[in-house]
Design a protein around this motif. Structure first.
Motif: not given
Length: 344
Positions: A266-271
């Motif tokens: 989910e943190e990757l998706a924010l990037e």
């Protein structure tokens, strides 16, 4: 179980406010085919659910607080958490494994049967339940170096405490027992033979749940637990022991549960460059870049996608609007396929 002070079972002023006048409060300590064991201030009661409540689909589980009148359960008080799965097999019904749980211990034994994908599934279920998950890796005495396996679990249990214990030698058990504060409730979840009942017996200092005799390849014995049961430990703390789970299908997961269990993705998706990135063909996709670089494993990514599909199917099953959208989507695909066929 002896007569107990309700406070030792977790009774609170908030629960008292929800109890109908004239009913005696009690907590469900065991579920049987013919009824429920309920612990009250005046002793244990074998209670049943009246036909009217059965017809209304009232759900009662181990850990529930109920109002009883004689030997009948007249009401179920509001839950603060409920660990629910789809019933095993081909049925389309739910099964509440435990209610009003504060901490859910996902128990797995160290060794070749350790399954990170299964742990991910447990974490999604627990985050959705309202309880807090923790991982317990048992039988540490059976492996020379458990830490590579611990690292594998920590990589999928982002931010979740991981305990390494041996119920045989006692290593790590005292620290785990300290997590069971007075009045709080924990549940032991996991497959058969991972040592849940052995842990419970060590916490209690005596055999509360029977385990089969030790085999040469199983130094902690094998469980004989056939039902869920709640125990109050000496010195405080409540534990619900459960039979081994062969499968854990999601029942009513939400997006928040997946986000918690897969916080790294989910943190990757924010990037990603685009806020509505599908992580498929869009340029600037941080998820795809992490897959290419090896930062994100393909196995974990596939598990993330699989659980999202399951949750989508659950939402479609329960939401008429989503069912209509899914139907239109399939109709559109069918028309496109027909058009391609005609062009050929």
């Amino acid at each position: 179980m002896p007569v107990l002070d309700l406070g030792a079972l977790g009774w609170s002023a908030e629960l008292a406010d929800n109890l109908e006048p004239g009913l005696e409060p009690g907590r469900v300590t065991a579920a049987h085919r013919g009824g429920f064991d309920v612990a009250t201030a005046h002793g244990n009661v074998r209670a049943r659910l009246p036909g009217r409540l059965l017809y209304e689909g009232v759900d009662v589980a181990v850990g529930d607080w109920v109002g009883v009148a004689g030997a009948a359960i007249s009401s179920v008080l509001p839950r603060r958490s409920a660990i629910v799965r789809k019933s095993a097999g081909l049925t389309s019904t739910s099964q509440t494994l435990a209610a009003n749980v504060d901490v859910a211990f996902v128990v797995s034994s160290l060794g070749p049967d350790l399954e990170p994908r299964r742990i991910e599934r447990y974490l999604v279920t627990i985050w959705e339940s309202g309880a807090t998950p923790e991982i317990v890796l048992t039988k540490a005495d059976r492996v020379d170096d458990p830490w590579p396996m611990v690292a594998t679990v920590e990589a999928v249990a982002i931010g979740v405490p991981v305990h390494v214990v041996s119920a045989l030698s006692g290593d790590g058990c005292d620290a785990l027992r300290a997590r069971l504060a007075g009045g709080s409730t924990a549940v032991l979840l996991g497959s058969s033979g991972v040592g849940k009942s052995t842990l419970l017996n060590r916490f209690a200092g005596r055999e509360l749940m029977a385990v089969k005799e030790t085999r040469a390849d199983d130094d902690e014995g094998r469980h004989t637990t056939t039902h869920r049961e709640l125990f109050v430990l000496p010195g405080g703390g409540i534990v619900i022991d459960t039979p081994g789970l062969r499968e854990l299908q999601l029942w009513d997961g939400g997006a928040g549960a997946v986000e918690a269990a897969f916080a790294d993705i989910e943190e990757l998706a924010l990037e990603c460059r685009f806020g509505d990135c599908s992580h498929n063909t869009e340029p600037g996709c941080a998820v795809k870049e992490a897959l290419h670089s090896g930062e994100l494993s393909h196995e974990r990514h596939r598990s993330w996608l699989k659980l999202q599909r399951e949750l989508r199917a659950i939402a479609i099953r329960t939401d008429a609007r989503l069912r209509r959208e899914e139907r239109r989507k399939w109709q559109l695909r069918a028309k496109e396929a027909q058009a391609r066929t005609r062009r050929r």
